[in-house]
Scaffold this motif. Structure first.
Motif, mmCIF file in Angstrom:
data_model
loop_
_atom_site.group_PDB
_atom_site.id
_atom_site.type_symbol
_atom_site.label_atom_id
_atom_site.label_comp_id
_atom_site.label_asym_id
_atom_site.label_seq_id
_atom_site.Cartn_x
_atom_site.Cartn_y
_atom_site.Cartn_z
ATOM 1 N N THR A 11 0.823 -1.209 0.000
ATOM 2 C CA THR A 11 0.000 0.000 0.000
ATOM 3 C C THR A 11 0.861 1.264 0.000
ATOM 4 O O THR A 11 0.329 2.373 -0.080
ATOM 5 C CB THR A 11 -0.935 0.038 1.217
ATOM 6 O OG1 THR A 11 -0.155 0.198 2.411
ATOM 7 C CG2 THR A 11 -1.757 -1.230 1.308
ATOM 8 N N ARG A 12 2.164 1.108 0.069
ATOM 9 C CA ARG A 12 3.077 2.246 0.083
ATOM 10 C C ARG A 12 3.990 2.189 -1.130
ATOM 11 O O ARG A 12 4.279 1.119 -1.660
ATOM 12 C CB ARG A 12 3.920 2.247 1.363
ATOM 13 C CG ARG A 12 3.108 2.381 2.631
ATOM 14 C CD ARG A 12 2.684 3.811 2.857
ATOM 15 N NE ARG A 12 1.844 3.956 4.047
ATOM 16 C CZ ARG A 12 1.544 5.126 4.589
ATOM 17 N NH1 ARG A 12 2.025 6.244 4.061
ATOM 18 N NH2 ARG A 12 0.749 5.196 5.635
ATOM 19 N N GLY A 13 4.468 3.365 -1.541
ATOM 20 C CA GLY A 13 5.380 3.428 -2.675
ATOM 21 C C GLY A 13 5.703 4.860 -3.016
ATOM 22 O O GLY A 13 5.465 5.780 -2.228
ATOM 23 N N THR A 14 6.245 5.063 -4.217
ATOM 24 C CA THR A 14 6.633 6.402 -4.662
ATOM 25 C C THR A 14 6.315 6.570 -6.144
ATOM 26 O O THR A 14 6.115 5.593 -6.867
ATOM 27 C CB THR A 14 8.128 6.650 -4.454
ATOM 28 O OG1 THR A 14 8.878 5.741 -5.291
ATOM 29 C CG2 THR A 14 8.537 6.452 -3.010
ATOM 30 N N VAL A 15 6.293 7.824 -6.571
ATOM 31 C CA VAL A 15 6.212 8.157 -7.991
ATOM 32 C C VAL A 15 7.209 9.278 -8.237
ATOM 33 O O VAL A 15 7.347 10.196 -7.427
ATOM 34 C CB VAL A 15 4.780 8.579 -8.411
ATOM 35 C CG1 VAL A 15 4.308 9.800 -7.644
ATOM 36 C CG2 VAL A 15 4.725 8.839 -9.912
ATOM 37 N N THR A 16 7.927 9.182 -9.370
ATOM 38 C CA THR A 16 8.960 10.162 -9.713
ATOM 39 C C THR A 16 8.847 10.501 -11.187
ATOM 40 O O THR A 16 8.628 9.617 -12.020
ATOM 41 C CB THR A 16 10.360 9.598 -9.431
ATOM 42 O OG1 THR A 16 10.417 9.102 -8.097
ATOM 43 C CG2 THR A 16 11.429 10.665 -9.622
ATOM 44 N N ALA A 17 9.007 11.792 -11.495
ATOM 45 C CA ALA A 17 9.000 12.242 -12.888
ATOM 46 C C ALA A 17 10.439 12.444 -13.344
ATOM 47 O O ALA A 17 11.147 13.307 -12.826
ATOM 48 C CB ALA A 17 8.218 13.539 -13.024
ATOM 49 N N GLU A 18 10.861 11.616 -14.296
ATOM 50 C CA GLU A 18 12.201 11.747 -14.865
ATOM 51 C C GLU A 18 12.075 12.581 -16.138
ATOM 52 O O GLU A 18 11.907 12.059 -17.238
ATOM 53 C CB GLU A 18 12.781 10.362 -15.161
ATOM 54 C CG GLU A 18 12.835 9.425 -13.960
ATOM 55 C CD GLU A 18 13.805 9.901 -12.891
ATOM 56 O OE1 GLU A 18 14.649 10.761 -13.204
ATOM 57 O OE2 GLU A 18 13.704 9.428 -11.751
ATOM 58 N N VAL A 19 12.144 13.905 -15.978
ATOM 59 C CA VAL A 19 11.985 14.836 -17.091
ATOM 60 C C VAL A 19 13.105 15.868 -17.023
ATOM 61 O O VAL A 19 13.943 15.855 -16.114
ATOM 62 C CB VAL A 19 10.605 15.528 -17.039
ATOM 63 C CG1 VAL A 19 9.482 14.518 -17.292
ATOM 64 C CG2 VAL A 19 10.389 16.230 -15.697
ATOM 65 N N ASP A 20 13.109 16.771 -17.997
ATOM 66 C CA ASP A 20 14.117 17.818 -18.028
ATOM 67 C C ASP A 20 14.044 18.668 -16.756
ATOM 68 O O ASP A 20 12.961 18.885 -16.189
ATOM 69 C CB ASP A 20 13.903 18.698 -19.257
ATOM 70 C CG ASP A 20 15.038 19.687 -19.457
ATOM 71 O OD1 ASP A 20 16.067 19.284 -20.026
ATOM 72 O OD2 ASP A 20 14.897 20.846 -19.034
ATOM 73 N N ALA A 21 15.216 19.139 -16.329
ATOM 74 C CA ALA A 21 15.274 19.904 -15.081
ATOM 75 C C ALA A 21 14.418 21.158 -15.126
ATOM 76 O O ALA A 21 13.978 21.650 -14.079
ATOM 77 C CB ALA A 21 16.723 20.266 -14.776
ATOM 78 N N THR A 22 14.189 21.699 -16.322
ATOM 79 C CA THR A 22 13.388 22.920 -16.427
ATOM 80 C C THR A 22 11.900 22.643 -16.577
ATOM 81 O O THR A 22 11.098 23.582 -16.611
ATOM 82 C CB THR A 22 13.855 23.758 -17.625
ATOM 83 O OG1 THR A 22 13.618 23.014 -18.840
ATOM 84 C CG2 THR A 22 15.343 24.077 -17.518
ATOM 85 N N ALA A 23 11.534 21.391 -16.691
ATOM 86 C CA ALA A 23 10.127 21.052 -16.934
ATOM 87 C C ALA A 23 9.283 21.336 -15.702
ATOM 88 O O ALA A 23 9.717 21.170 -14.555
ATOM 89 C CB ALA A 23 10.000 19.586 -17.329
ATOM 90 N N THR A 24 8.088 21.771 -15.944
ATOM 91 C CA THR A 24 7.092 21.912 -14.888
ATOM 92 C C THR A 24 5.867 21.119 -15.316
ATOM 93 O O THR A 24 5.621 20.938 -16.511
ATOM 94 C CB THR A 24 6.700 23.385 -14.672
ATOM 95 O OG1 THR A 24 6.211 23.921 -15.906
ATOM 96 C CG2 THR A 24 7.904 24.194 -14.209
ATOM 97 N N GLY A 25 5.103 20.641 -14.326
ATOM 98 C CA GLY A 25 3.949 19.854 -14.739
ATOM 99 C C GLY A 25 3.069 19.433 -13.596
ATOM 100 O O GLY A 25 3.201 19.886 -12.453
ATOM 101 N N THR A 26 2.157 18.530 -13.920
ATOM 102 C CA THR A 26 1.177 18.014 -12.971
ATOM 103 C C THR A 26 1.188 16.497 -13.014
ATOM 104 O O THR A 26 1.623 15.892 -14.005
ATOM 105 C CB THR A 26 -0.236 18.512 -13.312
ATOM 106 O OG1 THR A 26 -0.611 18.030 -14.614
ATOM 107 C CG2 THR A 26 -0.293 20.036 -13.308
ATOM 108 N N LEU A 27 0.697 15.890 -11.952
ATOM 109 C CA LEU A 27 0.564 14.444 -11.877
ATOM 110 C C LEU A 27 -0.834 14.083 -11.397
ATOM 111 O O LEU A 27 -1.400 14.760 -10.538
ATOM 112 C CB LEU A 27 1.590 13.851 -10.912
ATOM 113 C CG LEU A 27 3.006 13.599 -11.431
ATOM 114 C CD1 LEU A 27 3.891 13.108 -10.296
ATOM 115 C CD2 LEU A 27 3.007 12.607 -12.579
ATOM 116 N N HIS A 28 -1.353 12.999 -11.963
ATOM 117 C CA HIS A 28 -2.637 12.438 -11.521
ATOM 118 C C HIS A 28 -2.444 10.952 -11.244
ATOM 119 O O HIS A 28 -1.810 10.237 -12.027
ATOM 120 C CB HIS A 28 -3.713 12.623 -12.591
ATOM 121 C CG HIS A 28 -4.990 11.922 -12.264
ATOM 122 N ND1 HIS A 28 -5.894 12.383 -11.326
ATOM 123 C CD2 HIS A 28 -5.497 10.737 -12.733
ATOM 124 C CE1 HIS A 28 -6.902 11.543 -11.238
ATOM 125 N NE2 HIS A 28 -6.689 10.539 -12.074
#
Length: 501
Positions: free
Chosen positions: A191-208
């Motif tokens: 029931t536990r874990g993580t999520v990570t966005a491996e994108v460009d350092a300048t990127a901005t965004g959202t997660l769902h």
């Protein structure tokens, strides 16, 4: 030969055909003329000082990308957002877009002139330096060479702005478009874990998130996502999964600075660049392996003694109401064990089993894979003897099958209290059995009073008692004979004294 002029109708029809053909060839309609923007110099295709600043196309400030060509005062065509402009590299395009987007949309003439000079230097530094007759290699000196004529009082400020803008723009890296999302599951707790966005350092965004929430906010969405940031998630099983393994999914929407420009062209004159909005992209991922449903089974019991055996009704349930299933729909099998203890009297209820007690037998239960939770009857072998019996059930993670361990929390150990009332029963000893042979009737030690002295009994009277002379030997036998003779004599004397009627 004289030809009459064509009729108006035929002329309109011909124009319509021509328009259709031009449209089919993709020829864009005439564009609006560029207007003078913000800057210094002379707004004309050619002049002694030139124009140093922006050109306005509609509401957009654009900047020359061809040093030395005439100012674009004629009709200008909007070519849209482009990342392929006259052989400019992605680095040049991202630098130009950075300057025009960050500083170029301005009504400040010094700022606009500084952007204009920096943009031209990015495109073609050599032409920018020397197209107005300057012979050296200094960027500030080349600017001053022209600005002394266009606006000498602002020359130093324009130089400072242009040099700073050029350094900033050249330091901008070409961003990476795309990337990946990574989901993890903790080995000891699905029931536990993580999520990570491996994108460009300048990127901005959202997660769902689907089937999970962010641990710090308890929500399924977040808007402050940064590259490389590890976000903890909580992914409890949903009742809609009906206990089956479930999958967490993540979707991200990101934006980076575009290595592109908004391209405008003017035939025979300048091409110019406007700001290009950010480049956007989406990323998705999901668990590589479905997560097993985590639960905490518990037991409720009611015992009885029947036919010399300890019989337990064991109700097994899930604390959170969700009993896990395998992918094929069958229920996870839980193994439970009870130790049965024997004492001479009813023991006191306690949290733990007294250390001086040893089990006399063991009960085992495995739940039905087709039923899961429910009530099961478990019976012992014949009890070893009378006493008070109590059973203590337990469910331990280490006792489960390998495919069940992942469904239980690390270190999971559930155990009943010792001597709980529903688990304590007495087996009483059996009462002593009665002797099947009849007991002899004790004889009276007293004899009735005789009214006359006893007389010896005749032989016939002795025989009537059913005893032989041999059986009357000894002192006891003599007393018995005497007693019998006395009774006979008394009866005989009474009979004689009874009056006859």
């Amino acid at each position: 030969m004289h030809h009459s002029p064509p009729s108006r109708r035929r002329t309109l029809a011909a124009l319509g055909v021509i328009a259709a053909l031009l449209g089919g060839l993709g020829i864009a309609p005439a564009a609006q003329a560029a207007d003078r923007g913000t800057g210094f110099g002379t707004w004309a295709p050619l002049s002694r000082t030139g124009w140093h600043g922006s050109m306005r196309v509609g509401d957009v400030h654009t900047y020359c990308i061809h040093p030395g060509l005439p100012v674009a005062t004629d009709a200008t065509t909007d070519r849209g957002i482009s990342s392929d402009v006259n052989g400019l590299s992605p680095q040049q395009l991202v630098s130009i877009n950075y300057l025009i987007s960050t500083y170029g949309q301005t009504d400040d003439a010094v700022q606009a002139a500084g952007v204009g000079w920096a943009v031209k230097a990015i495109v073609d530094r050599d032409t920018t330096l020397h197209s107005w007759g300057y012979a050296g290699n200094s960027f500030p000196e080349a600017i001053d060479h022209i600005m002394r004529r266009a606006s000498p009082e602002n020359s130093a400020a324009v130089q400072d702005h242009a040099v700073r803008y050029l350094a900033e723009a050249e330091a901008i890296d070409v961003p990476r478009v795309g990337g990946a999302l990574t989901l993890t599951t903790r080995d000891d707790d699905p029931t536990r874990g993580t999520v990570t966005a491996e994108v460009d350092a300048t990127a901005t965004g959202t997660l769902h998130l689907d089937n999970a929430v962010f641990a710090d906010t308890g929500t399924t969405d977040r808007s402050d996502v940064r590259a490389g940031q590890v976000y903890d998630i909580v992914a409890p099983a949903s009742s809609s999964d009906q206990g089956r393994p479930y999958t967490v999914r993540a979707t991200g929407a990101f934006a980076v600075r575009s290595a592109a420009i908004h391209h405008f062209s003017t035939p025979g004159q300048q091409e110019s660049a406007g700001p290009a909005g950010p480049t956007t992209f989406t990323l998705t991922t999901q668990d590589a392996t479905p997560r097993p449903v985590r639960f905490a089974p518990r037991i409720e019991t009611t015992a009885r003694i029947e036919g010399g055996r300890f019989v337990d009704l064991v109700t097994v349930s899930a604390t959170d109401g969700v009993w896990p299933r395998h992918a094929d729909g069958s229920f996870v099998v839980i193994a439970a064990t009870a130790d049965v203890y024997r004492t001479g009297a009813y023991p006191a209820e306690a949290e733990d089993v007294p250390s001086n007690l040893t089990p006399v037998m063991r009960l085992d239960l495995r739940t039905d894979p087709l039923a899961g939770a429910g009530t099961y009857e478990v019976a012992s072998d014949t009890l070893p003897g009378p006493g008070v019996y109590t059973a203590v059930w337990r469910v331990m993670r280490d006792d489960q099958d390998a495919d069940v361990v992942a469904h239980l929390p690390a270190g999971y150990h559930w155990q009943e209290r010792f001597a709980s009332p529903t688990q304590t029963e007495q087996l009483a000893p059996e009462p002593p059995r009665a002797d099947p042979s009849p007991s002899p009737t004790p004889s009276s030690t007293s004899s009735p009073a005789a009214s006359a002295p006893a007389s010896p009994a005749p032989a016939a009277a002795l025989a009537a008692t059913g005893m032989s002379a041999a059986s009357l030997g000894g002192a006891g036998g003599a007393a018995t004979v005497a007693l019998g003779l006395g009774v006979v004599a008394w009866a005989f004397a009474r009979r004689r004294s009874t009056p006859k009627v």
